[in-house]
Design a protein around this motif. Structure first.
Motif, PDB file in Angstrom:
ATOM      1  N   TYR A  12     -21.752  90.409 -32.807  1.00  0.00           N
ATOM      2  CA  TYR A  12     -20.856  89.224 -33.257  1.00  0.00           C
ATOM      3  C   TYR A  12     -19.666  89.678 -34.101  1.00  0.00           C
ATOM      4  N   LEU A  13     -19.953  90.492 -35.050  1.00  0.00           N
ATOM      5  CA  LEU A  13     -19.173  90.912 -35.968  1.00  0.00           C
ATOM      6  C   LEU A  13     -18.236  91.893 -35.501  1.00  0.00           C
ATOM      7  N   GLU A  14     -18.726  92.627 -34.672  1.00  0.00           N
ATOM      8  CA  GLU A  14     -17.765  93.662 -33.907  1.00  0.00           C
ATOM      9  C   GLU A  14     -16.695  92.817 -33.108  1.00  0.00           C
ATOM     10  N   ALA A  15     -17.325  91.981 -32.182  1.00  0.00           N
ATOM     11  CA  ALA A  15     -16.375  91.038 -31.333  1.00  0.00           C
ATOM     12  C   ALA A  15     -15.566  90.334 -32.226  1.00  0.00           C
ATOM     13  N   SER A  16     -15.658  90.121 -33.471  1.00  0.00           N
ATOM     14  CA  SER A  16     -14.843  89.197 -34.476  1.00  0.00           C
ATOM     15  C   SER A  16     -14.095  90.222 -35.288  1.00  0.00           C
ATOM     16  N   ASP A  17     -13.993  91.469 -35.122  1.00  0.00           N
ATOM     17  CA  ASP A  17     -13.321  92.407 -35.991  1.00  0.00           C
ATOM     18  C   ASP A  17     -13.749  92.314 -37.437  1.00  0.00           C
ATOM     19  N   GLY A  18     -14.996  91.943 -37.656  1.00  0.00           N
ATOM     20  CA  GLY A  18     -15.422  91.836 -39.071  1.00  0.00           C
ATOM     21  C   GLY A  18     -15.290  90.493 -39.608  1.00  0.00           C
ATOM     22  N   ASP A  19     -14.812  89.511 -38.917  1.00  0.00           N
ATOM     23  CA  ASP A  19     -14.627  88.196 -39.493  1.00  0.00           C
ATOM     24  C   ASP A  19     -15.947  87.354 -39.383  1.00  0.00           C
ATOM     25  N   ALA A  20     -16.554  87.363 -40.588  1.00  0.00           N
ATOM     26  CA  ALA A  20     -17.945  86.695 -40.750  1.00  0.00           C
ATOM     27  C   ALA A  20     -17.649  85.130 -40.162  1.00  0.00           C
ATOM     28  N   ARG A  21     -16.757  84.580 -40.489  1.00  0.00           N
ATOM     29  CA  ARG A  21     -16.431  83.119 -40.043  1.00  0.00           C
ATOM     30  C   ARG A  21     -16.454  83.003 -38.338  1.00  0.00           C
ATOM     31  N   ASP A  22     -15.551  83.716 -37.899  1.00  0.00           N
ATOM     32  CA  ASP A  22     -15.475  83.830 -36.504  1.00  0.00           C
ATOM     33  C   ASP A  22     -16.659  84.211 -35.671  1.00  0.00           C
ATOM     34  N   ALA A  23     -17.261  85.178 -36.306  1.00  0.00           N
ATOM     35  CA  ALA A  23     -18.614  85.728 -35.716  1.00  0.00           C
ATOM     36  C   ALA A  23     -19.540  84.462 -35.678  1.00  0.00           C
ATOM     37  N   ARG A  24     -19.670  83.804 -36.761  1.00  0.00           N
ATOM     38  CA  ARG A  24     -20.496  82.567 -36.732  1.00  0.00           C
ATOM     39  C   ARG A  24     -20.079  81.667 -35.809  1.00  0.00           C
ATOM     40  N   ARG A  25     -18.909  81.299 -35.625  1.00  0.00           N
ATOM     41  CA  ARG A  25     -18.408  80.146 -34.613  1.00  0.00           C
ATOM     42  C   ARG A  25     -18.789  80.808 -33.253  1.00  0.00           C
ATOM     43  N   ARG A  26     -18.687  82.021 -32.988  1.00  0.00           N
ATOM     44  CA  ARG A  26     -18.933  82.553 -31.597  1.00  0.00           C
ATOM     45  C   ARG A  26     -20.387  82.533 -31.285  1.00  0.00           C
ATOM     46  N   ALA A  27     -21.250  82.752 -32.407  1.00  0.00           N
ATOM     47  CA  ALA A  27     -22.743  82.669 -31.951  1.00  0.00           C
ATOM     48  C   ALA A  27     -23.148  81.201 -31.817  1.00  0.00           C
ATOM     49  N   LEU A  28     -22.482  80.205 -32.601  1.00  0.00           N
ATOM     50  CA  LEU A  28     -22.762  78.835 -32.514  1.00  0.00           C
ATOM     51  C   LEU A  28     -22.446  78.462 -31.294  1.00  0.00           C
ATOM     52  N   ALA A  29     -21.342  78.843 -30.791  1.00  0.00           N
ATOM     53  CA  ALA A  29     -20.740  78.350 -29.222  1.00  0.00           C
ATOM     54  C   ALA A  29     -21.681  78.977 -28.267  1.00  0.00           C
ATOM     55  N   ASP A  30     -21.949  80.185 -28.561  1.00  0.00           N
ATOM     56  CA  ASP A  30     -23.122  80.725 -27.558  1.00  0.00           C
ATOM     57  C   ASP A  30     -24.305  80.068 -27.559  1.00  0.00           C
ATOM     58  N   ALA A  31     -24.863  79.685 -28.614  1.00  0.00           N
ATOM     59  CA  ALA A  31     -26.343  78.983 -28.766  1.00  0.00           C
ATOM     60  C   ALA A  31     -26.031  77.704 -28.092  1.00  0.00           C
ATOM     61  N   MET A  32     -24.849  77.047 -28.405  1.00  0.00           N
ATOM     62  CA  MET A  32     -24.675  75.571 -27.703  1.00  0.00           C
ATOM     63  C   MET A  32     -24.638  75.685 -26.315  1.00  0.00           C
ATOM     64  N   GLN A  33     -24.208  76.603 -25.884  1.00  0.00           N
ATOM     65  CA  GLN A  33     -23.796  76.851 -24.411  1.00  0.00           C
ATOM     66  C   GLN A  33     -25.266  77.142 -23.683  1.00  0.00           C
ATOM     67  N   GLU A  34     -26.048  77.842 -24.356  1.00  0.00           N
ATOM     68  CA  GLU A  34     -27.403  78.271 -24.051  1.00  0.00           C
ATOM     69  C   GLU A  34     -28.242  76.968 -23.963  1.00  0.00           C
ATOM     70  N   ILE A  35     -28.056  76.013 -24.737  1.00  0.00           N
ATOM     71  CA  ILE A  35     -28.897  74.872 -25.102  1.00  0.00           C
ATOM     72  C   ILE A  35     -28.535  73.987 -23.908  1.00  0.00           C
ATOM     73  N   ALA A  36     -27.006  73.829 -23.566  1.00  0.00           N
ATOM     74  CA  ALA A  36     -26.865  72.875 -22.461  1.00  0.00           C
ATOM     75  C   ALA A  36     -26.971  73.642 -21.186  1.00  0.00           C
ATOM     76  N   ASP A  37     -27.201  74.871 -20.915  1.00  0.00           N
ATOM     77  CA  ASP A  37     -27.816  75.491 -19.711  1.00  0.00           C
ATOM     78  C   ASP A  37     -29.168  75.180 -19.358  1.00  0.00           C
ATOM     79  N   VAL A  38     -29.931  75.304 -20.618  1.00  0.00           N
ATOM     80  CA  VAL A  38     -31.384  75.039 -20.570  1.00  0.00           C
ATOM     81  C   VAL A  38     -31.634  73.503 -20.122  1.00  0.00           C
ATOM     82  N   SER A  39     -30.973  72.606 -20.834  1.00  0.00           N
ATOM     83  CA  SER A  39     -31.172  71.386 -20.772  1.00  0.00           C
ATOM     84  C   SER A  39     -30.790  71.006 -19.170  1.00  0.00           C
TER      85      SER A  39
END
Length: 70
Positions: A12-39
């Protein structure tokens, strides 16, 4: 497990060019998508489990490997 989390964090950090805030947003978005898929899968009856561990096994790395093979 911790090693896998470290690898995900690095990815996530590499995908966000080292921006921790962006990495956290990406991880959260992926987690929310996974939860929606499972639901959706659970509500449509695609996933059946008698215990949470069974559900985790069904939706865990094995599932991702099967999907990647497609």
């Amino acid at each position: 497990m911790e090693r896998a989390l470290d690898e995900m964090e690095r990815a996530y950090l590499e995908a966000s060019d080292g921006d921790a805030r962006d990495a956290r947003r990406r991880a959260l978005a992926d987690a929310m998508q996974e939860i929606a898929d499972v639901s959706r899968m659970v509500s449509r009856g695609f996933v059946r489990a008698s215990k949470p561990a069974d559900l985790a096994r069904e939706l865990g790395p094995e599932r991702r490997a099967r999907e990647a093979a497609r």
